[in-house]
Structure formats: C-alpha cells, structure tokens
Design a protein around this motif. Structure first.
Motif, PDB file in Angstrom:
ATOM      1  N   THR A  78       0.831  -1.206   0.000  1.00  0.00           N
ATOM      2  CA  THR A  78       0.000   0.000   0.000  1.00  0.00           C
ATOM      3  C   THR A  78       0.863   1.253   0.000  1.00  0.00           C
ATOM      4  OG1 THR A  78      -1.815  -1.116   1.132  1.00  0.00           O
ATOM      5  CG2 THR A  78      -1.750   1.275   1.291  1.00  0.00           C
ATOM      6  N   THR A  81       1.867   1.739  -3.449  1.00  0.00           N
ATOM      7  CA  THR A  81       0.793   2.281  -4.280  1.00  0.00           C
ATOM      8  C   THR A  81       0.590   3.773  -4.037  1.00  0.00           C
ATOM      9  OG1 THR A  81      -0.302   0.125  -4.228  1.00  0.00           O
ATOM     10  CG2 THR A  81      -1.624   2.000  -4.922  1.00  0.00           C
ATOM     11  N   HIS A 104      -7.111  -0.631  -6.357  1.00  0.00           N
ATOM     12  CA  HIS A 104      -6.420  -0.889  -5.099  1.00  0.00           C
ATOM     13  C   HIS A 104      -7.395  -1.207  -3.976  1.00  0.00           C
ATOM     14  CE1 HIS A 104      -4.282   0.325  -1.352  1.00  0.00           C
ATOM     15  NE2 HIS A 104      -3.318  -0.378  -1.909  1.00  0.00           N
TER      16      HIS A 104
END
Length: 541
Positions: A78, A81, A104
């Motif tokens: 994460t 991302t 996501h």
C-alpha cells in the motif's frame, strides 16, 4: 516517513486495517489530486512529487516482497501504491487516479480480509510458518488468487487496466515527452510493478501452495460470513475488469480531473502491453530470486534507512527542546511577554524591510492638525505615564481606564461612532472586571531590578511603541492608500463590485466584514462578562 504505516497496521484488528488500507490512506492522496489545478503549473510540483513518488513506489514494493508478516506485506505494498499515485499527480496525469483507487481498494481490501481468515484458521501471520492450505481452504484460496491477480496486474483484472493506464500515461505524459528522464522513469516503474507482481505471487504461494506446515494441521475452511466480503471485493475486481466500457464511465465520473477521458478497453494498446509483458517476466525473476533480495535487506546497515534518520531527528528535537526549556523557561511571565513582544517586533521589522516600507514614505501635514486632537494626544501620553509610574494596582487600573476612554474620544474626532461604542463598552466592563480581580491581588512590591534589566525593559517598550507607531503612520498615510477618498470609493464600488444597492449594508457585511465580525465578537464577550458579573452578584446576595 513510510515506516510508521506498516507498524500501525500490524497491531490493530483486521477490520480496522482494512478500512485504513482500502479507504483512509488514499483520502490524502486524492486531496493531493484536488490541489493539482492550483500547483500543477509550478516548476517544483513535478520536480518534487515525481522523484519522491517513484522512490516510494520502488522501495515499498521491494519491502513488500521481503516482509514476513502477512499484514506487513500488504501494508508495504500500500505504501508503494501511494507512491505510485504521488508520481501520477506529479506527472500531471490525474485522469487515471479513480481507476487506480478502485483497483487498489478492491484487491487490497480482499487480501487484508483473507489475511484475517488465515490468521483465524492457523493462529499465525508469519508467511514462513504457512503453506499447503489450498486443499483445506479451497474457497479462500480461490478468492485469494483472484484478488492477488488484480494486485499483480494480470489480464483482464481491474488492476491490469490500472497498470496499463499508468504505463500509457508515462508514454504520453507531456512533462516527460522528449525528455531524457522518460526512459529512467519507465524503467523504475516497471521494476516497481515487477516487485509488486512478485509480492502478490509470494502471498498466494506462501500461504496456500507447497507442503502443509505445522499450523495447517488444524486449519479449516472459513464460513461464508468470513469469506463472503473478500469474495465480493475480488468479484468486483474481476467483473469491473471484464466490463471495461462501464468501468470507463465510472472512473471518468469519479476522477479528480473534471474533464477526464480515460480509455479502458479489453483490447490493450501495443506500448503498455509490451511494458506489462516485461513486468511479468521481471516479476517471475524477482520471485525466484527473492532469497537474494532477503539477504540484501538483512545486509543493509541500520543507518541506511529513513527510520534511523527519523529517530535521530526526533531525539535531536527532544534534546533541543529540553535544553531550551531548562535555559529559557524560567517561569517569569515578564520574560515570556518580553520575548513574545521582541519576536513580534522583529517579524514586523522583517516584513517592513522586505516590503521596502519606512517612515520616509509617510507624508505628514501639521496644518491639518486640530487643537483638540493635540490636546487628546497630550492627555493620552500623560495617562500612559501614570500607568507606568503608579505605585498601586488601583491607581494603575484607573489610569489605564482613563487612557481607554481618551482613546474612545479619538474616534469622535475621526467620526467612527461604531468603534467609539465598542471602545466605551470594553472600557466600562473591563474596568469593573479588573477592579474586582485587583481586590484579591496583593499590593505592589518593589521590583528591585538591576540597571541592566531596567534598560532592557525600556528598550522593549520603545521597540514595541516604535513598531506600532510605524504601522499606524503607514496605514494612515495618503501615499500608501489604494483609494484617497475611502467613502467615495465605497460608494462607487458598492453596486459595481459587490452587487449591493444599499451602500451601508455592503460596507458592513462586505468591505468591512472582518471588522464587523470582530466588533460583534467583542460585544458578545462584553455581554457574557456583564451577565457573569450580575449572576455572581445575585448568588452572593
């Protein structure tokens, strides 16, 4: 400062982590996208966001592949991302942000819930102690495969379309077109996506494939109540990828770019699909060579991490604050007030110097002075001297009150009845309030200051007085005013600029809105003080 996020996600419950991973952490990134119209044209926007975003994208993906805790693997990915979205906004290609956020949210939310199911079944999140759960948990395995496929960017998952849109944005980005940095940015992005691909494969293979571990002995398939929500999210990742035209309309409607026209199709374009093929090949190589990457992370010295620098910086801040407080926080209110005033004077002087303002630009016309104005100023000066020289608190309070009422008379001279009323109310109520407070205060004591301290106090007083005098002279100087006749300017602009036919209303609520709000606040405070005094008097009687 990425290191706090995985640690924060390892501790709380899975549902809390799911909410943060799927929604909350991207709220700040989406806000960054909303700032793009304001700062996107600045030279530093791309120069700052793109390097930071790409570095976070690559480092987070590498750490995701080398983590051992299931939640930490997902947390690091994460972080990666978030770095990807930062780079997207830095490249001024915000059309794809909604697609990336949807992708996501679906696969990461599903994988976090799957991590909770696995921990519930095996009582561990250490991927080194897992394996062989495919036969014991077939439904969970199937859901994990679909969600991980979207994370890896496998066709035709929603994550694949997000990855293709990102690659297409890199190839078409106006800030990179014809630049020597385009190849480097694409290479770093491919490497980061390949590491994410390898981390997704490791997540599934480490949990469900291979020989059953000791923790797999008592594992069993979860109930539909547990695997239903991640199955729904994984299904969304699959069907939104298959229904590309519908997904295109959805992501364009929710994009932070108001005129987003992102194209989402099941027929990929040549350039992005070649980069995707290269990503898959590199991802397979990274997965098979992950032991070398693990050794590289173990070899890294402690100082080669942002966490080490952050901890050192925080220790320095604490040490500096401790040293400062032990030296300067003496408990003297007089010293605190002097320091605050000198800082204000210094900041004001810096502003005046930077703006090129001084008293030399002020035009003074003594022929416009009225005798009653001069008399009021003389009485104001005398009352101020009485405040300073008074030897009792009551005498100082009465002299201060006299100074306030004389100041109110100045507003009579300058024809400001609204400010006059406010000043009179303040002085009347504050005088009563101060006298009530002074009733409980001890009498004045001799200060016994040294000549140096007295000289310092005089210097502070003169500096503050000169600063306020300078600002008053500058603000009342005709040469520095925008309008020489303020009343005529208000009347002229009331209808044209403010759209109001009633000039008085426009002046109160538009031109002088902040002043009006301050006066209302003062009147409310005065009313509350009067009410409090009357109520306390009623109770005492």
């Amino acid at each position: 400062f990425h290191f706090w996020l995985p640690r924060a996600w390892v501790v709380p419950s899975l549902i809390s982590t799911y909410l943060h991973a799927a929604t909350m952490v991207k709220a700040g990134i989406f806000l960054l996208g909303r700032m793009l119209p304001l700062f996107g044209g600045a030279a530093l926007w791309t120069a700052v966001l793109v390097p930071i975003g790409l570095a976070t994208f690559l480092l987070g993906a590498y750490q995701a592949l080398t983590e051992t805790d299931l939640k930490a693997i997902l947390a690091r990915s994460t972080v990666s991302t978030l770095g990807l979205f930062t780079a997207i906004y830095g490249l001024a290609t915000p059309e794809q942000d909604a697609l990336g956020i949807f992708a996501h949210a679906t696969y990461k939310g599903a994988l976090f819930l799957i991590a909770g199911i696995v921990e519930h079944a095996t009582h561990t999140r250490d991927i080194r102690q897992l394996g062989g759960l495919r036969r014991r948990m077939p439904v969970t395995f199937s859901v994990a495969v679909v969600a991980a496929a979207s994370m890896a960017g496998v066709y035709p998952m929603l994550g694949f379309h997000a990855k293709e849109a990102f690659y297409d944005g890199l190839l078409q980005a106006p800030s990179l077109a014809g630049s020597n940095l385009q190849a480097a940015v694409i290479a770093l992005s491919v490497a980061a996506n390949a590491l994410i691909f390898a981390a997704a494969v490791r997540f599934v293979a480490g949990i469900f494939l291979g020989k059953p571990s000791e923790h797999a002995g008592h594992a069993h398939e979860a109930s539909p109540v547990l695997w239903g929500p991640p199955a729904l999210l994984a299904g969304l990742a699959l069907f939104m990828g298959l229904l590309a035209p519908t997904t295109e309309h959805i992501v364009n409607a929710f994009s932070s770019h108001p005129g987003a026209k992102l194209h989402v199709s099941l027929a990929p374009m040549a350039g992005p699909v070649l980069l995707s093929a290269l990503t898959t090949a590199l991802g397979i190589l990274f997965y098979w060579g992950r032991s070398g990457l693990d050794a590289l992370r173990q070899w890294r010295p402690a100082w080669l991490s942002t966490e080490w620098f952050w901890d050192g910086a925080m220790a320095g801040v604490v040490a500096g604050a401790t040293a400062f407080s032990s030296r300067w926080q003496s408990g003297s209110l007089r010293w605190y007030l002097s320091g605050t005033l000198m800082f204000t004077v210094g900041l004001s002087g810096l502003a005046l110097w930077h703006g090129g303002l001084s008293l030399r630009g002020v035009v003074v016309r003594f022929e416009e002075m009225q005798w009653y104005g001069v008399a009021l100023c003389a009485m104001l000066t005398a009352s101020a001297v009485m405040v300073v020289r008074s030897r009792t608190r009551i005498g100082a309070a009465l002299a201060l009150t006299a100074n306030g009422f004389l100041t109110a008379l100045l507003f009579v001279v300058y024809r400001s009845p609204d400010i006059l009323l406010t000043q009179i109310l303040i002085e009347s109520v504050s005088t009563i309030f101060i006298l009530l407070v002074l009733y409980f205060m001890p009498p004045f004591r001799a200060d016994g200051f040294s000549p140096m301290r007295k000289a310092f106090n005089v210097a502070v007083s003169l500096a503050v007085g000169l600063c306020i005098f300078t600002f008053i002279m500058l603000s009342t100087s005709p040469t520095l005013r925008e309008a020489h006749n303020l009343g005529a300017d208000y009347l002229t602009r009331s209808l044209a600029d403010a759209g109001g036919a009633n000039a008085v209303n426009v002046i109160i609520v538009d031109f002088r809105a902040i002043d009006t709000n301050a006066e209302i606040t003062v009147l409310m405070v005065v009313g509350l003080v009067v009410y409090g005094l009357l109520r306390s008097r009623r109770k005492s009687s």
